[in-house]
Design an enzyme around this catalytic site. Structure first.
Site, short mmCIF file in Angstrom:
data_model
loop_
_atom_site.label_atom_id
_atom_site.label_comp_id
_atom_site.label_asym_id
_atom_site.label_seq_id
_atom_site.Cartn_x
_atom_site.Cartn_y
_atom_site.Cartn_z
N ASP A 60 38.68 44.28 40.17
CA ASP A 60 39.64 43.11 41.34
C ASP A 60 38.81 44.26 43.00
O ASP A 60 37.87 44.77 42.79
CB ASP A 60 41.20 44.00 41.40
N ASP B 62 40.64 43.05 46.75
CA ASP B 62 42.01 43.72 47.08
C ASP B 62 42.63 45.07 46.15
O ASP B 62 43.35 44.90 45.15
CB ASP B 62 43.15 42.44 47.54
N ASP C 135 44.67 46.96 40.81
CA ASP C 135 45.82 48.24 41.61
C ASP C 135 46.94 47.55 40.82
O ASP C 135 48.19 47.61 41.01
CB ASP C 135 45.47 48.23 42.69
MG LIG Z 1 44.45 43.58 43.57
#
Ligand SMILES: [Mg+2]
Length: 174
Positions: free
Chosen positions: A9, A11, A132
């Site tokens: 991923d 961000d 995240d």
């Molecule tokens: Mg993310």
């Protein structure tokens, strides 16, 4: 033993911001490690990211990015300005799957491209996703190994990376 494919991923996995809301273009390089936006906001990769990429590259692991970013042009610019191993980071990604789809769809699309463009038929069990957002654990339903990054202050750390490799290897040996 490394996985065949590692998916990241963007961000709060590789860098500590939402690039579609926290960054105000235009973005410029302050150095090969730091970018700066219109409002003087400075951004770098989380500190262990270069080391992790170097290890994956040295072990011939395919690197994929999967992101739901609403600002692909900004994300692309960041990956072009920020360097890893003396090269724009973007050059180290074998495939990029971005858009408002689920990570499962991103990964399926990336694996299709790997099959078509590289003639490699890699099972989902040979893939790790670092992300995240806990909800993306649903990639486990297709067999992908999910590695969650619980702390946005530190993002992707070498410790988390090693633990993910360890649990991936343990699972493979069952
Ligand atoms: Mg993310």
């Amino acid at each position: 033993m490394y996985p065949k494919v590692v998916v990241f991923d963007l961000d709060y996995t590789l860098w500590p911001c939402w690039c579609d809301t926290h960054i105000s273009p235009p973005v410029k390089a302050k150095s090969t490690d730091i970018v700066i936006d219109k409002r003087k906001f400075e951004l770098s990769f989380y500190k262990d990211v270069p080391k992790i990429f170097e290890e994956l590259i040295a072990n011939d692991v395919l690197i994929v990015s999967a992101s739901r970013t609403c600002a692909p042009a900004v994300a692309r610019k960041l990956l072009t300005l920020l360097h890893i191993n003396d090269q724009p980071a973007i050059d180290h990604f074998d495939f990029m799957e971005w858009g408002t789809f689920s990570k499962t769809k991103h990964i399926k699309a990336a694996m299709d491209r790997i099959k078509q463009e590289m003639d490699l038929d890699i099972p989902f069990e040979e893939v790790i996703l670092f992300d995240d957002e806990w909800r993306n654990k649903d990639v486990e339903s297709i067999g992908v190994h999910f590695a969650h990054l619980p702390n946005e202050d530190v993002g992707l750390t070498y410790d988390i990376f090693q633990k993910a490799l360890f649990s991936y290897r343990e699972k493979k040996q069952l």
